[in-house]
Design an enzyme around this catalytic site. Structure first.
Site, PDB file in Angstrom:
ATOM      1  N   THR A  56     -37.190  20.724  -2.480  1.00  0.00           N
ATOM      2  CA  THR A  56     -37.785  19.412  -2.701  1.00  0.00           C
ATOM      3  C   THR A  56     -39.283  19.518  -2.950  1.00  0.00           C
ATOM      4  OG1 THR A  56     -36.099  18.396  -1.298  1.00  0.00           O
ATOM      5  CG2 THR A  56     -38.094  17.116  -1.682  1.00  0.00           C
ATOM      6  N   GLU A  57     -39.942  20.370  -2.198  1.00  0.00           N
ATOM      7  CA  GLU A  57     -41.400  20.472  -2.294  1.00  0.00           C
ATOM      8  C   GLU A  57     -41.872  21.208  -3.547  1.00  0.00           C
ATOM      9  OE1 GLU A  57     -43.400  18.727  -0.799  1.00  0.00           O
ATOM     10  OE2 GLU A  57     -43.465  18.985   1.362  1.00  0.00           O
ATOM     11  N   SER A  58     -41.218  22.322  -3.894  1.00  0.00           N
ATOM     12  CA  SER A  58     -41.777  23.167  -4.957  1.00  0.00           C
ATOM     13  C   SER A  58     -40.760  23.712  -5.946  1.00  0.00           C
ATOM     14  CB  SER A  58     -42.489  24.365  -4.321  1.00  0.00           C
ATOM     15  OG  SER A  58     -41.540  25.222  -3.703  1.00  0.00           O
TER      16      SER A  58
END
Length: 195
Positions: free
Chosen positions: A71-73
C-alpha cells in the site's frame, strides 16, 4: 429462397459460435483471475526473507507487513512521498530516528531508509509498537501508522472517531481513511493468496 434461408442459418450459426467462444473465453479469464498464480502476479511478495525475519522478531503477521509495504510503496525501496516519507514502509525520518533509538538499532542514518532490510525492520517495529499501544486493534494501529499516534489518540479521546472500520468516514484525514481501507483490503488479499 433456399439461398436466403441458408444465409440466415449461416448468420445464426456464426452468432452462436461467437457467443460460445466469448463465453468460453470469459470463463477462462474468470478462472485465471481467481487463481492464486495470477493473484500473486498482482499482489507480489518481494523481500520475503526480510519481511518474515522482522515480523517474527516483532510478533507481527508478515502478511500484514507485506500489505503495508504494498500500500505504501508497491515494493519500491526508493519511494519518497511529497511529505518526505521514505522507502518501502514510507517512514518519516523523524519517526524512523525515534524508532531506531527505541529499538536499539545500531548506527542509524536517514539514508538507510532506502535500504529494504533497514526500512522493513524499523517499519515493522513501529507497526508492532502501535498495535501494542492500541491493544492490538488493527484498524486503530493502521490509522496511527498513517495519521500519527497523537492525532489518532486525540480523535478517540474527543470522540471524533469511534475507532471502527465501519465508521472510518469519521476520520478527519482523507488520506488516513483511504490508507486504512487499502491496507485492510490488501491484507485480506495477501492472506487469501499466501496463507
Amino acid at each position: 429462397m433456399a439461398l436466403t434461408n441458408n444465409g440466415g442459418q449461416w448468420k445464426l450459426f456464426k452468432k452462436l459460435f461467437y457467443l460460445l467462444a466469448f463465453s468460453a473465453l470469459f470463463l477462462l479469464l474468470c478462472g485465471l483471475l481467481s487463481s492464486s498464480l495470477l493473484g500473486r502476479l498482482f499482489y507480489p511478495l518481494h523481500y520475503e526473507a526480510e519481511i518474515r525475519a522482522a515480523a517474527a522478531a516483532n510478533r507481527v503477521d508478515p502478511l500484514l507487513v507485506a500489505a503495508v509495504i504494498y500500500t505504501e510503496s508497491s515494493f519500491k525501496p526508493g519511494a519518497e512521498s511529497p511529505r518526505g516519507a521514505r522507502g518501502l514502509m514510507q517512514l518519516m525520518p523523524e519517526t524512523a530516528n525515534w524508532v531506531a533509538g527505541q529499538a536499539g538499532y545500531p548506527a542509524y542514518a536517514p539514508e538507510m531508509l532506502y535500504e529494504p532490510r533497514c526500512n522493513i525492520e524499523l517499519g515493522t517495529w513501529y507497526l508492532a509498537d502501535l498495535l501494542e499501544t492500541f491493544s492490538g486493534d488493527l484498524v486503530i494501529a493502521l490509522a496511527a501508522y498513517n495519521g500519527g499516534r497523537g492525532e489518532v489518540s486525540r480523535w478517540l479521546e474527543n470522540e471524533i472517531w469511534d475507532g471502527t472500520a465501519a465508521n472510518l468516514e469519521q476520520v478527519p484525514f482523507a488520506e488516513t481513511r483511504h490508507f486504512v481501507r487499502r491496507v485492510l483490503k490488501t491484507y485480506q488479499r495477501y492472506t487469501e493468496l499466501y496463507r
